[in-house]
Design an enzyme around this catalytic site. Structure first.
Site, PDB file in Angstrom:
ATOM      1  CG  HIS A 271      -2.006   1.006   1.423  1.00 58.45           C
ATOM      2  ND1 HIS A 271      -2.604   1.563   0.139  1.00 58.45           N
ATOM      3  CD2 HIS A 271      -2.786   1.227   2.104  1.00 58.45           C
ATOM      4  CE1 HIS A 271      -3.758   2.220   0.498  1.00 58.45           C
ATOM      5  NE2 HIS A 271      -3.800   1.984   1.670  1.00 58.45           N
ATOM      6  CG  HIS A 318      -4.437   0.371  -8.228  1.00 59.36           C
ATOM      7  ND1 HIS A 318      -6.068  -0.038  -8.010  1.00 59.36           N
ATOM      8  CD2 HIS A 318      -4.087   0.835  -7.508  1.00 59.36           C
ATOM      9  CE1 HIS A 318      -6.177   0.812  -7.018  1.00 59.36           C
ATOM     10  NE2 HIS A 318      -4.970   1.319  -6.868  1.00 59.36           N
ATOM     11  CG  ASP A 373       2.765   4.682  -4.007  1.00 57.60           C
ATOM     12  OD1 ASP A 373       2.286   5.712  -3.393  1.00 57.60           O
ATOM     13  OD2 ASP A 373       2.005   3.640  -3.555  1.00 57.60           O
TER      14      ASP A 373
HETATM   15  N1  NMX Z   1       5.346  -6.768  -9.735  1.00 55.51           N
HETATM   16  C1  NMX Z   1       5.471  -8.022  -9.586  1.00 55.51           C
HETATM   17  N2  NMX Z   1       4.087  -8.768  -9.513  1.00 55.51           N
HETATM   18  C2  NMX Z   1       3.217  -8.254  -9.321  1.00 55.51           C
HETATM   19  C3  NMX Z   1       2.782  -6.791  -9.395  1.00 55.51           C
HETATM   20  C4  NMX Z   1       4.250  -5.888  -9.874  1.00 55.51           C
HETATM   21  N3  NMX Z   1       4.039  -4.675  -9.627  1.00 55.51           N
HETATM   22  N4  NMX Z   1       1.645  -6.579  -9.407  1.00 55.51           N
HETATM   23  C5  NMX Z   1       1.015  -7.676  -9.337  1.00 55.51           C
HETATM   24  N5  NMX Z   1       1.734  -8.626  -9.504  1.00 55.51           N
HETATM   25  C6  NMX Z   1       1.618 -10.048  -9.139  1.00 55.51           C
HETATM   26  C7  NMX Z   1       0.759 -10.230  -7.775  1.00 55.51           C
HETATM   27  O1  NMX Z   1       1.850 -10.101  -6.646  1.00 55.51           O
HETATM   28  C8  NMX Z   1       0.054 -11.537  -7.995  1.00 55.51           C
HETATM   29  O2  NMX Z   1       1.162 -12.487  -7.947  1.00 55.51           O
HETATM   30  P1  NMX Z   1       0.641 -14.073  -7.041  1.00 55.51           P
HETATM   31  O3  NMX Z   1      -0.422 -14.583  -8.137  1.00 55.51           O
HETATM   32  O4  NMX Z   1       2.172 -14.791  -7.252  1.00 55.51           O
HETATM   33  O5  NMX Z   1       0.398 -13.727  -5.623  1.00 55.51           O
HETATM   34  C9  NMX Z   1      -0.152 -11.536  -9.470  1.00 55.51           C
HETATM   35  O6  NMX Z   1       0.465 -10.570 -10.144  1.00 55.51           O
HETATM   36  C10 NMX Z   1      -1.899 -11.229  -9.816  1.00 55.51           C
HETATM   37  O7  NMX Z   1      -1.918  -9.752  -9.009  1.00 55.51           O
HETATM   38  P2  NMX Z   1      -3.158  -8.894  -9.627  1.00 55.51           P
HETATM   39  O8  NMX Z   1      -4.351  -9.375  -9.223  1.00 55.51           O
HETATM   40  O9  NMX Z   1      -2.465  -7.964 -10.790  1.00 55.51           O
HETATM   41  O10 NMX Z   1      -2.743  -7.653  -8.300  1.00 55.51           O
HETATM   42  P3  NMX Z   1      -3.535  -7.460  -6.827  1.00 55.51           P
HETATM   43  O11 NMX Z   1      -4.633  -6.624  -6.874  1.00 55.51           O
HETATM   44  O12 NMX Z   1      -3.380  -8.932  -6.295  1.00 55.51           O
HETATM   45  O13 NMX Z   1      -2.387  -6.553  -6.168  1.00 55.51           O
HETATM   46  C11 NMX Z   1      -0.993  -4.659  -5.876  1.00 55.51           C
HETATM   47  C12 NMX Z   1      -2.440  -5.208  -6.365  1.00 55.51           C
HETATM   48  C13 NMX Z   1      -0.896  -3.123  -6.041  1.00 55.51           C
HETATM   49  C14 NMX Z   1      -0.794  -5.218  -4.585  1.00 55.51           C
HETATM   50  C15 NMX Z   1       0.016  -5.272  -6.739  1.00 55.51           C
HETATM   51  O14 NMX Z   1       0.018  -4.849  -7.912  1.00 55.51           O
HETATM   52  C16 NMX Z   1       1.545  -4.965  -6.340  1.00 55.51           C
HETATM   53  O15 NMX Z   1       2.200  -5.581  -5.327  1.00 55.51           O
HETATM   54  N6  NMX Z   1       2.306  -3.977  -6.871  1.00 55.51           N
HETATM   55  C17 NMX Z   1       3.392  -3.481  -6.442  1.00 55.51           C
HETATM   56  C18 NMX Z   1       3.442  -2.813  -5.055  1.00 55.51           C
HETATM   57  C19 NMX Z   1       2.537  -1.400  -5.093  1.00 55.51           C
HETATM   58  O16 NMX Z   1       3.129  -0.453  -5.948  1.00 55.51           O
HETATM   59  N7  NMX Z   1       1.684  -1.000  -4.074  1.00 55.51           N
HETATM   60  C20 NMX Z   1       1.175   0.266  -4.387  1.00 55.51           C
HETATM   61  C21 NMX Z   1      -0.285   0.274  -4.790  1.00 55.51           C
HETATM   62  C22 NMX Z   1      -0.933   1.829  -4.642  1.00 55.51           C
HETATM   63  N8  NMX Z   1      -0.953   2.328  -3.239  1.00 55.51           N
HETATM   64  O17 NMX Z   1      -0.363   3.454  -2.898  1.00 55.51           O
HETATM   65  O18 NMX Z   1      -1.501   1.609  -2.493  1.00 55.51           O
HETATM   66  C1  MLT Z   2      -4.880   4.154  -2.632  1.00 60.60           C
HETATM   67  O1  MLT Z   2      -4.450   5.190  -3.004  1.00 60.60           O
HETATM   68  O2  MLT Z   2      -5.314   3.592  -1.600  1.00 60.60           O
HETATM   69  C2  MLT Z   2      -4.144   2.939  -3.571  1.00 60.60           C
HETATM   70  O3  MLT Z   2      -4.042   3.237  -4.902  1.00 60.60           O
HETATM   71  C3  MLT Z   2      -4.701   1.592  -3.070  1.00 60.60           C
HETATM   72  C4  MLT Z   2      -5.913   1.375  -3.564  1.00 60.60           C
HETATM   73  O4  MLT Z   2      -6.783   1.924  -4.043  1.00 60.60           O
HETATM   74  O5  MLT Z   2      -6.193  -0.058  -3.423  1.00 60.60           O
END
Ligand code: NMX
Ligand code: MLT
Length: 441
Positions: A271, A318, A373
């Site tokens: 997050h 995301h 981010d």
């Molecule tokens: N790099 C590598 N793998 C990824 C990434 C990424 N940036 N994004 C998603 N995946 C993987 C994820 O870990 C999952 O793997 P597994 O099945 O092995 O568990 C697979 O792809 C499917 O994930 P998604 O359905 O595309 O994404 P999900 O909704 O589960 O997660 C996040 C969303 C934001 C947690 C994920 O995209 C992520 O970990 N991004 C990197 C961290 C990040 O930038 N977070 C900030 C979000 C914004 N904020 O400010 O909160």
């Molecule tokens: C946020 O600003 O809270 C992030 O993009 C994460 C989200 O919307 O799930």
């Protein structure tokens, strides 16, 4: 203060009446279907909450009360001499549901200036922590220390009618938002500037004064803070920080307790902590490649290396968005205007070209595009704020605007304790064999 409180109450009473009649007429309409996989996989795509302040569209991104970020930049009042929207205006919009006038925004600035006093025991509590403590931990501990000031907690303890809950929650919201910049700036100056603290400037707006207390006199940095505080404020209700604040608040925990809980969620690397992870990842890449501004090809190879190490590429992907985050775009525009030749900012743009094609080839990643981010750290570094462990505190100060406006709505609309039903895998097995029901009631 009275004017905004009265307007909020009027709007909340009207909406409460409307919701009552919507539920009387349509309360048993089915709005969706839940698949077994969804309850095991983070409830993705499952509608389970109502949040008034903003709404996220997978393609277009966030809209605050219907207004996109470019529209906010046009319609919200700016500071004198500045060109970015004042976060006071966004807070008013989220709380009241209408665009504010210049006077409304000035009024909010004055209210927050007046309420910004932080009691000494909060600073003493921060000082009791080892200096090495992560800034987010110091921040949440400080918010917990400030909980002594909660008007809701005091009024509840002395007997408060349900219909009046919203009133001290509203007051706590205003006090807490007013005080957060001072607390955050204190932590920054304590940890990184030898405890050389800067007194607030009573003539500045909320974000401008925050920039000043952090120690950044540049007018451009003040404008960056106004933009930053505006775009990070809210992202509908299901994200971890908003949902946690709402959930904890539903137990009638006061706004200090609820917000602190939410910010513990923001401190997670998937997050809000992702903003520090992004800049750390870029610094490490530059060091490993011994290159100030690595090429697209070099970045592509480094991304593949990150993925093969079983790590996520921070700032990308995301849970809801399926396109480039408009908050990323707003920051890219700021960069193009003020620092088009900055090598770190250029690297962020090169990363933007290199990462999505690689993530697309992985297959399982639903959104290969950058989120908020991916950009924020590089802009901060440009003005000299290199201490990336502090970045999530900036996000937290901004996020207070959205989650606390929502908490006011929660109490004004009389929302109940949140308590979904859970199941065990044992029960799922039995249900699959037709031996048990899975529904709660
Ligand atoms: N790099 C590598 N793998 C990824 C990434 C990424 N940036 N994004 C998603 N995946 C993987 C994820 O870990 C999952 O793997 P597994 O099945 O092995 O568990 C697979 O792809 C499917 O994930 P998604 O359905 O595309 O994404 P999900 O909704 O589960 O997660 C996040 C969303 C934001 C947690 C994920 O995209 C992520 O970990 N991004 C990197 C961290 C990040 O930038 N977070 C900030 C979000 C914004 N904020 O400010 O909160
Ligand atoms: C946020 O600003 O809270 C992030 O993009 C994460 C989200 O919307 O799930």
């Amino acid at each position: 203060m009275g004017i905004i409180k009265d307007r909020f109450k009027e709007k909340a009473d009207a909406l409460a009446t409307e919701i009552k009649s919507i539920l009387q007429e349509h309360g048993n309409k089915v709005i969706g279907e839940v698949q077994l996989s969804q309850i095991y996989q983070g409830m993705r795509g499952m509608t389970g909450l109502v949040t008034e302040t903003s709404l996220l569209d997978a393609q277009d991104g966030i809209r605050f009360r219907g207004y996109s970020i470019p529209e906010l930049k046009e319609k919200l009042p700016a500071a004198e001499g500045g060109s970015e929207p004042l976060p006071e205006g966004l807070f008013y919009l989220m709380l009241v549901g209408e665009l504010p006038s210049e006077d409304d925004v000035q009024h909010l600035t004055a209210v927050w200036q007046r309420r910004s006093h932080v009691p000494n025991h909060v600073f003493a509590t921060i000082e009791a922590l080892p200096i090495a403590t992560h800034p987010m931990t110091q921040f949440v501990v400080a918010v917990m220390a400030l909980q002594t000031e909660s008007q809701f907690a005091k009024r509840y303890a002395s007997g408060l009618s349900k219909k009046d809950y919203w009133n001290p929650v509203f007051d706590d919201t205003m006090d807490l938002i007013a005080r957060l910049p001072r607390i955050a700036a204190y932590i920054y100056r304590r940890k990184y500037k030898n405890g050389d603290h800067i007194q607030p400037n009573g003539l500045l707006d909320w974000a401008g004064n925050f920039a000043h207390m952090l120690g950044y006199a540049d007018d451009e940095f003040k404008d960056l803070m106004r933009l930053y505080m505006t775009i990070h404020a809210d992202h509908e209700g299901g994200n971890v920080s908003a949902h946690t604040t709402h959930l904890v608040g539903s137990a009638l925990s006061d706004p200090y307790l609820s917000y602190a809980a939410g910010m513990n969620g923001l401190a997670g690397p998937l997050h809000g902590l992702a903003n520090q992870e992004v800049i750390k990842w870029i610094f490490e890449m530059r060091e490993e490649l011994n290159e100030e501004c690595p090429s697209k090809e070099q970045i592509t190879a480094y991304v593949k290396q990150t993925l093969s190490g079983g790590k996520v590429v921070p700032g990308y992907g995301h849970a809801v968005l399926r396109k480039t985050d408009p908050r990323f775009t707003a920051q890219m525009e700021f960069g193009k205007k003020y620092m088009p030749d900055d090598q770190l900012v250029k690297t962020v743009w090169n990363v933007y070209e290199a990462v999505p094609p690689v993530l697309q080839t992985v297959g399982k990643i639903k959104n290969p595009w950058p989120n908020v981010d991916a950009h924020s750290g590089a802009l901060l570094v440009h003005y000299g704020m290199v201490e990336y462990e502090f970045y999530t505190v900036l996000f937290a100060v901004s996020r207070a605007l959205g989650v606390l406006a929502s908490l006011c709505w929660d109490r004004a609309l009389g929302y109940p304790l949140e308590r979904p039903k859970s199941v065990s895998t044992e029960q799922v097995r039995k249900w699959l064999k037709g031996e048990d029901e899975i529904w709660g009631e």
